[in-house]
Scaffold this motif. Structure first.
Motif, short mmCIF file in Angstrom:
data_model
loop_
_atom_site.label_atom_id
_atom_site.label_comp_id
_atom_site.label_asym_id
_atom_site.label_seq_id
_atom_site.Cartn_x
_atom_site.Cartn_y
_atom_site.Cartn_z
N UNK A 31 0.41 -1.20 -0.19
CA UNK A 31 -0.10 0.55 -0.78
C UNK A 31 0.87 1.00 0.34
N UNK A 32 0.35 1.86 -1.23
CA UNK A 32 1.95 3.14 -1.42
C UNK A 32 0.77 4.33 -0.53
N UNK A 33 -0.20 4.44 -0.18
CA UNK A 33 -0.59 6.26 -0.24
C UNK A 33 -0.54 6.03 1.23
N UNK A 34 -0.41 7.23 1.22
CA UNK A 34 0.11 7.83 2.14
C UNK A 34 1.33 7.05 3.65
N UNK A 35 1.39 6.28 2.64
CA UNK A 35 3.11 5.89 3.22
C UNK A 35 4.22 7.16 3.01
N UNK A 36 5.45 7.02 3.68
CA UNK A 36 6.40 7.62 3.59
C UNK A 36 8.34 6.97 3.14
N UNK A 37 8.23 5.56 3.60
CA UNK A 37 9.49 5.76 3.11
C UNK A 37 10.03 5.16 1.91
N UNK A 38 8.45 3.61 1.43
CA UNK A 38 8.98 3.59 0.24
C UNK A 38 9.06 4.84 -0.98
N UNK A 39 9.01 5.95 -0.41
CA UNK A 39 8.84 7.32 -1.15
C UNK A 39 10.23 7.41 -1.82
N UNK A 92 -0.39 7.17 12.32
CA UNK A 92 -1.84 7.46 11.81
C UNK A 92 -1.92 6.81 10.23
N UNK A 93 -0.74 6.47 9.58
CA UNK A 93 -1.26 5.84 9.00
C UNK A 93 -1.20 3.90 8.77
N UNK A 94 -0.32 3.79 9.57
CA UNK A 94 -0.48 2.77 9.84
C UNK A 94 -1.58 1.29 10.53
N UNK A 95 -1.30 2.36 11.52
CA UNK A 95 -2.43 1.84 12.89
C UNK A 95 -3.93 2.76 12.85
N UNK A 96 -3.70 4.63 11.95
CA UNK A 96 -5.07 4.53 12.85
C UNK A 96 -4.74 5.75 13.38
N UNK A 128 11.06 -2.99 0.73
CA UNK A 128 11.70 -2.40 1.63
C UNK A 128 11.15 -1.73 2.57
N UNK A 129 10.69 -0.06 2.06
CA UNK A 129 9.96 0.73 1.99
C UNK A 129 8.72 0.46 3.86
N UNK A 130 7.63 -0.36 3.37
CA UNK A 130 6.57 -1.37 3.80
C UNK A 130 7.40 -1.83 4.94
N UNK A 131 7.96 -2.78 4.92
CA UNK A 131 8.51 -3.17 6.00
C UNK A 131 9.07 -2.98 6.95
N UNK A 132 9.76 -2.14 6.66
CA UNK A 132 10.62 -1.41 7.73
C UNK A 132 9.76 0.03 8.49
N UNK A 133 8.01 0.46 7.72
CA UNK A 133 7.39 1.09 8.44
C UNK A 133 6.34 0.19 9.45
N UNK A 134 6.24 -1.06 8.73
CA UNK A 134 5.93 -1.62 9.82
C UNK A 134 6.02 -2.58 11.24
N UNK A 135 7.66 -2.35 11.05
CA UNK A 135 8.55 -2.26 11.62
C UNK A 135 9.09 -1.28 13.28
#
Length: 375
Positions: free
Chosen positions: A129-137, A234-238, A183-190
């Motif tokens: 999921x790229x919407x509202x994400x930070x690290x991938x971009x 906020x992006x991952x958990x609300x 990779x970015x999504x994994x880092x964000x979730x971690x």
């Protein structure tokens, strides 16, 4: 004579400090242009949450839908804003950067990725999921630095203006889909999971530490490391608890500044402290920090004590932010939800406590007073 020789250990430590400083400066330069608008739309979300809870607005109505999506559009397309800001910081092609970001949130691409039906050259694209994400971009735009250096070496100068962006996009988009995005999504979730794990171990201790240290961290620029984590939460958990845990400290700054204004005899300090108090009420504590708290360390100590106690209370009562905004009287609606009443009381009490401490014990330490008398 003092030994001035530089040891390998000190050189390593200096490199680590320089690296940390560079990372914090990059985060600051990328996010600081976005914060005013981010605070504005976060405030709008908070106001809408308050109006719906009071049954003034219906969440099903057209008015709510329009206003909510004004605010939500910023957060949904956050990768686009980050691409624009990061491209300016990294000095890469702005339009190529924004095109990559727009691609990741294009409705067709979003639907295909979510439905696990998107393939490229026969390879299945990972579900990210790229919407509202930070690290991938941020990773993608960082890689664009090296792609543009490569294209200058590979392409003739005559064709660089036409084929350069094509060269970058054809490589960077698949690289983002298959490597940087996952990779970015994994880092964000971690990061989100790691912070939440630490918070769940002891919300009270987390509140004491963050509440007490946040203003000293701001004075050193270290708070910039917390902003992406809060946005990511906020992006991952609300919701996010970092913003709520440090809120009482911001209100303590308001009280401390107002009391300093009342007690100060120096006209310059009175003007500075009053302006700092108004700025703090509106969500900007830097004037108070560098005009009052840092020069007069007793006020910084009072703020840290009140902030730590207030943070502990917020941690115990479960207050959290549902949207991102800097802490101020105006942005209190972002905390609407469980623990909101307790947060309002705690923040109000923090402002009063900061005011009372300075009113009773003054803003100058004995050392500062003796220095002033000597002058």
């Amino acid at each position: 004579m003092e030994n001035l020789a530089t040891t390998p250990e000190t050189m390593t430590q200096e490199k680590k400090n320089n690296l940390l400083e560079k990372v914090l400066n990059i985060i600051c330069d990328i996010f600081s242009p976005l914060l005013p608008l981010m605070t504005t739309v976060g405030l709008l979300k908070g106001i809408l949450a308050m109006l719906t809870s009071m049954n003034v607005l219906s969440a099903e109505g057209g008015t709510y839908t329009v206003l909510y999506n004004i605010a939500d559009a910023f957060f949904y397309y956050l990768p686009v804003f980050l691409a624009f800001s990061a491209s300016q910081k990294f000095k890469v092609n702005i339009f190529a950067s924004v095109t990559v970001a727009l691609f990741t949130v294009h409705p067709t691409i979003v639907a295909a990725i979510a439905g696990d039906t998107l393939t490229f050259l026969g390879w299945k694209v990972p579900n990210v999921t790229y919407s509202s994400s930070i690290i991938p971009m941020l990773l993608a735009i960082f890689c664009l630095i090296y792609l543009e250096k490569l294209e200058k070496k590979v392409l003739p100068e005559l064709l660089e203006g036409i084929l350069g962006p094509l060269f970058s996009l054809v490589i960077l988009v698949p690289l983002t889909l298959f490597v940087l995005g996952p990779i970015g999504s994994t880092i964000s979730n971690a990061i989100a999971s790691g912070y939440n794990l630490l918070y769940e171990i002891s919300p009270v201790v987390a509140g004491i530490i963050l509440g007490a240290l946040i203003q000293p961290m701001v004075s050193l620029g270290l708070h910039w490391g917390l902003i992406p984590i809060a946005i990511n939460n906020i992006a991952t958990t609300g919701s996010d608890t970092i913003l709520s845990l440090v809120a009482p400290a911001a209100f303590a700054v308001m009280g401390v500044s107002l009391a300093t204004w009342l007690r100060a005899k120096d006209k310059k300090l009175k003007v500075l402290a009053f302006g700092a108090a108004i700025s703090a009420i509106c969500g900007e504590t830097s004037p108070a920090l560098f005009g009052v708290l840092v020069p007069y360390r007793k006020t910084l100590l009072f703020t840290s004590i009140v902030g730590g106690i207030g943070g502990a209370v917020i941690g115990a009562t479960g207050g959290a932010a549902r949207s991102f905004a800097m802490q101020s009287v105006l942005t209190l609606p972002i905390y609407m939800g469980p623990g909101f009443t307790e947060l309002l009381i705690t923040c109000g009490a923090a402002a009063v406590a900061g005011f009372v401490l300075v009113a009773l014990f003054g803003y100058e330490s004995k050392r500062e007073l003796s220095g002033a008398e000597a002058q």
